[in-house]
Design a protein around this motif. Structure first.
Motif, PDB file in Angstrom:
ATOM      1  N   GLU A  32      22.624   6.925  29.963  1.00 12.25           N
ATOM      2  CA  GLU A  32      22.995   5.902  28.985  1.00 12.25           C
ATOM      3  C   GLU A  32      24.292   6.279  28.267  1.00 12.25           C
ATOM      4  N   ARG A  39      13.248   4.971  20.724  1.00 14.74           N
ATOM      5  CA  ARG A  39      12.845   3.717  21.355  1.00 14.74           C
ATOM      6  C   ARG A  39      11.767   2.933  20.596  1.00 14.74           C
ATOM      7  N   LYS A  44      10.099  -3.244  17.652  1.00 17.76           N
ATOM      8  CA  LYS A  44       9.651  -3.545  16.286  1.00 17.76           C
ATOM      9  C   LYS A  44      10.869  -4.010  15.472  1.00 17.76           C
ATOM     10  N   ALA A  73      22.495  12.274  36.823  1.00 23.87           N
ATOM     11  CA  ALA A  73      22.163  13.350  37.764  1.00 23.87           C
ATOM     12  C   ALA A  73      21.692  12.703  39.061  1.00 23.87           C
ATOM     13  N   ARG A 118      13.370  -1.304  27.428  1.00 20.09           N
ATOM     14  CA  ARG A 118      13.446   0.154  27.468  1.00 20.09           C
ATOM     15  C   ARG A 118      14.668   0.654  26.705  1.00 20.09           C
ATOM     16  N   ASP A 266       8.425  11.778  28.939  1.00 24.29           N
ATOM     17  CA  ASP A 266       7.775  10.780  29.798  1.00 24.29           C
ATOM     18  C   ASP A 266       7.815  11.118  31.285  1.00 24.29           C
TER      19      ASP A 266
HETATM   20  C1  FAD Z   1      10.229  -0.429  23.404  1.00 24.68           C
HETATM   21  C2  FAD Z   1       9.451   0.845  23.282  1.00 24.68           C
HETATM   22  C3  FAD Z   1       8.599   1.016  22.210  1.00 24.68           C
HETATM   23  C4  FAD Z   1       7.864   2.191  22.092  1.00 24.68           C
HETATM   24  N1  FAD Z   1       7.027   2.319  21.030  1.00 24.68           N
HETATM   25  C5  FAD Z   1       6.307   3.456  20.902  1.00 24.68           C
HETATM   26  C6  FAD Z   1       5.433   3.621  19.792  1.00 24.68           C
HETATM   27  O1  FAD Z   1       5.291   2.739  18.951  1.00 24.68           O
HETATM   28  N2  FAD Z   1       4.743   4.772  19.707  1.00 24.68           N
HETATM   29  C7  FAD Z   1       4.877   5.788  20.622  1.00 24.68           C
HETATM   30  O2  FAD Z   1       4.212   6.821  20.493  1.00 24.68           O
HETATM   31  N3  FAD Z   1       5.707   5.664  21.679  1.00 24.68           N
HETATM   32  C8  FAD Z   1       6.425   4.528  21.833  1.00 24.68           C
HETATM   33  N4  FAD Z   1       7.271   4.376  22.894  1.00 24.68           N
HETATM   34  C9  FAD Z   1       7.369   5.476  23.894  1.00 24.68           C
HETATM   35  C10 FAD Z   1       8.436   6.502  23.516  1.00 24.68           C
HETATM   36  O3  FAD Z   1       9.584   5.884  23.074  1.00 24.68           O
HETATM   37  C11 FAD Z   1       8.717   7.382  24.732  1.00 24.68           C
HETATM   38  O4  FAD Z   1       7.561   8.122  25.003  1.00 24.68           O
HETATM   39  C12 FAD Z   1       9.911   8.302  24.529  1.00 24.68           C
HETATM   40  O5  FAD Z   1      11.081   7.557  24.385  1.00 24.68           O
HETATM   41  C13 FAD Z   1      10.082   9.245  25.708  1.00 24.68           C
HETATM   42  O6  FAD Z   1      11.248   9.996  25.537  1.00 24.68           O
HETATM   43  P1  FAD Z   1      11.949  10.757  26.746  1.00 24.68           P
HETATM   44  O7  FAD Z   1      13.118  11.460  26.152  1.00 24.68           O
HETATM   45  O8  FAD Z   1      10.940  11.518  27.509  1.00 24.68           O
HETATM   46  O9  FAD Z   1      12.425   9.626  27.756  1.00 24.68           O
HETATM   47  P2  FAD Z   1      13.466   8.433  27.580  1.00 24.68           P
HETATM   48  O10 FAD Z   1      13.453   7.954  26.187  1.00 24.68           O
HETATM   49  O11 FAD Z   1      13.156   7.466  28.670  1.00 24.68           O
HETATM   50  O12 FAD Z   1      14.881   9.101  27.849  1.00 24.68           O
HETATM   51  C14 FAD Z   1      15.281   9.501  29.126  1.00 24.68           C
HETATM   52  C15 FAD Z   1      16.777   9.385  29.240  1.00 24.68           C
HETATM   53  O13 FAD Z   1      17.185   9.956  30.486  1.00 24.68           O
HETATM   54  C16 FAD Z   1      18.123   9.099  31.106  1.00 24.68           C
HETATM   55  N5  FAD Z   1      18.073   9.303  32.554  1.00 24.68           N
HETATM   56  C17 FAD Z   1      17.158   8.853  33.433  1.00 24.68           C
HETATM   57  N6  FAD Z   1      17.467   9.262  34.685  1.00 24.68           N
HETATM   58  C18 FAD Z   1      18.606   9.988  34.586  1.00 24.68           C
HETATM   59  C19 FAD Z   1      19.416  10.682  35.524  1.00 24.68           C
HETATM   60  N7  FAD Z   1      19.119  10.724  36.836  1.00 24.68           N
HETATM   61  N8  FAD Z   1      20.503  11.322  35.062  1.00 24.68           N
HETATM   62  C20 FAD Z   1      20.825  11.306  33.741  1.00 24.68           C
HETATM   63  N9  FAD Z   1      20.087  10.662  32.817  1.00 24.68           N
HETATM   64  C21 FAD Z   1      18.992  10.026  33.227  1.00 24.68           C
HETATM   65  C22 FAD Z   1      17.653   7.715  30.701  1.00 24.68           C
HETATM   66  O14 FAD Z   1      18.695   6.777  30.863  1.00 24.68           O
HETATM   67  C23 FAD Z   1      17.270   7.951  29.248  1.00 24.68           C
HETATM   68  O15 FAD Z   1      18.386   7.855  28.417  1.00 24.68           O
HETATM   69  C24 FAD Z   1       8.008   3.213  23.062  1.00 24.68           C
HETATM   70  C25 FAD Z   1       8.878   3.036  24.143  1.00 24.68           C
HETATM   71  C26 FAD Z   1       9.581   1.866  24.265  1.00 24.68           C
HETATM   72  C27 FAD Z   1      10.506   1.669  25.439  1.00 24.68           C
END
Ligand code: FAD
Length: 396
Positions: A32, A39, A44, A73, A118, A266
């Protein structure tokens, strides 16, 4: 050290590495274009129009981290120790790697336009469609579907939620408990159609499996996510639905842990000692806290992630919170009358709490979570009385 993925888990890994004294080179590469942002507010405050920027408050100068934003990546090469990540910005050799690539929404078949939620762009785009009178059809009465329905109804849309299962939140809570949330939809003026599978998304609407067509100005698909692990294929890392890790969050090759590669958030399926199984928890709290363990592991410290999973959702004016795991629990009891106001449900096995669902009863959530974390026994008669705080139900 290289961190792949600039979501919450990625930025927390960077912060944790520096906080633990790592002084070497640190690069974060993320697909991104934005700096890491939260997120949960997307479905909300951002959809509601109350916020537009949810950036994580991090001091990037102090963190001394090279940010490669808008870069992806594409492959991973592992050497005996360390390796290199192939990216759209060139190769990044590493001694230690954090895999934090998160997940991507699943979409449905069909040629019609479908919104997912997302990214910040997704939220802004959808927000622009939530206008009075707009026919908004949401596929999936899960957490995201319910939150989008809340926002769309508040904006004056004519909202329909289509759910293949027999009740909202059936996957997360079971149909019986999920069904308690069905009246919330009706109160908000949202039409809920359960037992309705979608065959395809078409121009201007969607087609149900039974041939019924529903017209829509916007179709929103909220049927779950899939971990972003495709870029790891061919690397040798053990990957199933997510990257498999042990309880120290170390990834592995053919079952042998790699102390130089960790996975969080995630995209990671981590071994929970508490539950004796792997968990893939797609929730904010895990992305916030697991990176602390991941960073310690990469720096050679002994560490284990063994949290009681926690999640919240804000839907139809209610705060819904869940902690623990209820699969295999012996029984469920209520605290309070679900028809009359705030209530909680507790899942119990013997005199231990396995899980809690709290609707507008945040104290129940906090106290039950603490009790689960310590593994304390409770008086299983007293816990059904909503007037007795849960902490007072702990057996001496
Ligand atoms: C709309 C929404 C509402 C939510 N509401 C809640 C809530 O109320 N309560 C709760 O507990 N959880 C909620 N969640 C879940 C929570 O936001 C996620 O569990 C959290 O964002 C996970 O974080 P992360 O860093 O593991 O992954 P992500 O936030 O998905 O970040 C991963 C990042 O890696 C990047 N990426 C992917 N592949 C590659 C690649 N090959 N190379 C480089 N970069 C890459 C992606 O673009 C992204 O920027 C919600 C999620 C969403 C989408």
């Amino acid at each position: 050290m290289v961190v792949v993925g600039g979501g919450l888990a990625g930025v927390r890994a960077v912060e944790a590495l520096r906080a633990r004294g790592f002084g070497g080179g640190l690069t974060l590469v993320s697909a991104e274009a934005h700096r890491p942002y939260d997120r949960p507010p997307l479905s909300k405050a951002v959809l509601a129009g109350d916020a537009d920027d949810t950036a994580v408050d991090a001091d990037w100068d102090a963190l001394r981290c090279d940010l490669l934003l808008g870069e992806r990546a594409t492959a991973l090469r592992l050497d005996g120790r360390g390796g290199a990540v192939a990216t759209t910005a060139g190769e990044l050799p590493f001694d230690g790697l954090v895999v934090a690539t998160g997940a991507t929404p699943v979409t449905l078949p069909g040629p019609g336009r479908q919104h997912v939620l997302r990214t910040l762009e997704d939220a802004r785009d959808l927000r622009a469609r939530l206008v009075p009178g707009a026919r908004v059809v949401i596929v999936g009465a899960g957490w995201i579907g319910a939150e989008v329905a809340t926002a769309a109804a508040r904006k004056g849309g004519r909202v329909t939620v289509v759910e293949a299962g027999p009740a909202p939140l059936g996957h997360a809570l079971g149909a019986e408990l999920g069904a308690r949330t069905a009246p919330w939809y009706a109160e908000a003026g949202v039409e809920l159609r359960t037992g309705a599978g979608v065959a395809s998304v078409e121009d201007g609407g969607l087609l149900l499996a039974d041939g019924t067509r529903i017209d829509a100005d916007a179709v929103v698909t909220g049927v779950g996510v899939r971990p972003n692990v495709g870029w790891l294929s061919g690397s040798g890392l053990d990957v199933e639905r997510g990257v498999l890790t042990d309880s120290a969050l170390r990834a592995s090759v053919d079952g042998t842990a790699r102390p130089d590669v960790v996975a969080v958030g995630d995209c990671a399926a981590w071994w929970s000692r508490r539950y004796g199984r792997r968990l893939l928890v797609e929730h904010w709290d895990t992305a916030l806290n697991a990176p602390e363990t991941a960073a310690a592991t990469l720096l050679g410290e002994a560490a284990e992630y063994d949290a009681v999973p926690y999640f919240w959702s804000e839907q139809f004016g209610r705060m819904v919170q869940y902690a623990g795991r209820h699969e295999g629990a012996e029984r469920r009891v209520d605290r309070g009358d679900p028809a009359a106001g705030p209530w909680s449900a507790l899942w119990l096995t013997g005199d231990r709490i396995d899980a809690v669902l709290a609707v507008d009863r945040p104290r129940d959530l906090v106290q039950a979570r603490k009790i689960m974390t310590t593994g304390a026994a409770v008086d299983s008669e007293k816990v059904t009385d909503p007037n007795i705080p849960l902490r007072q139900c702990v057996r001496a």
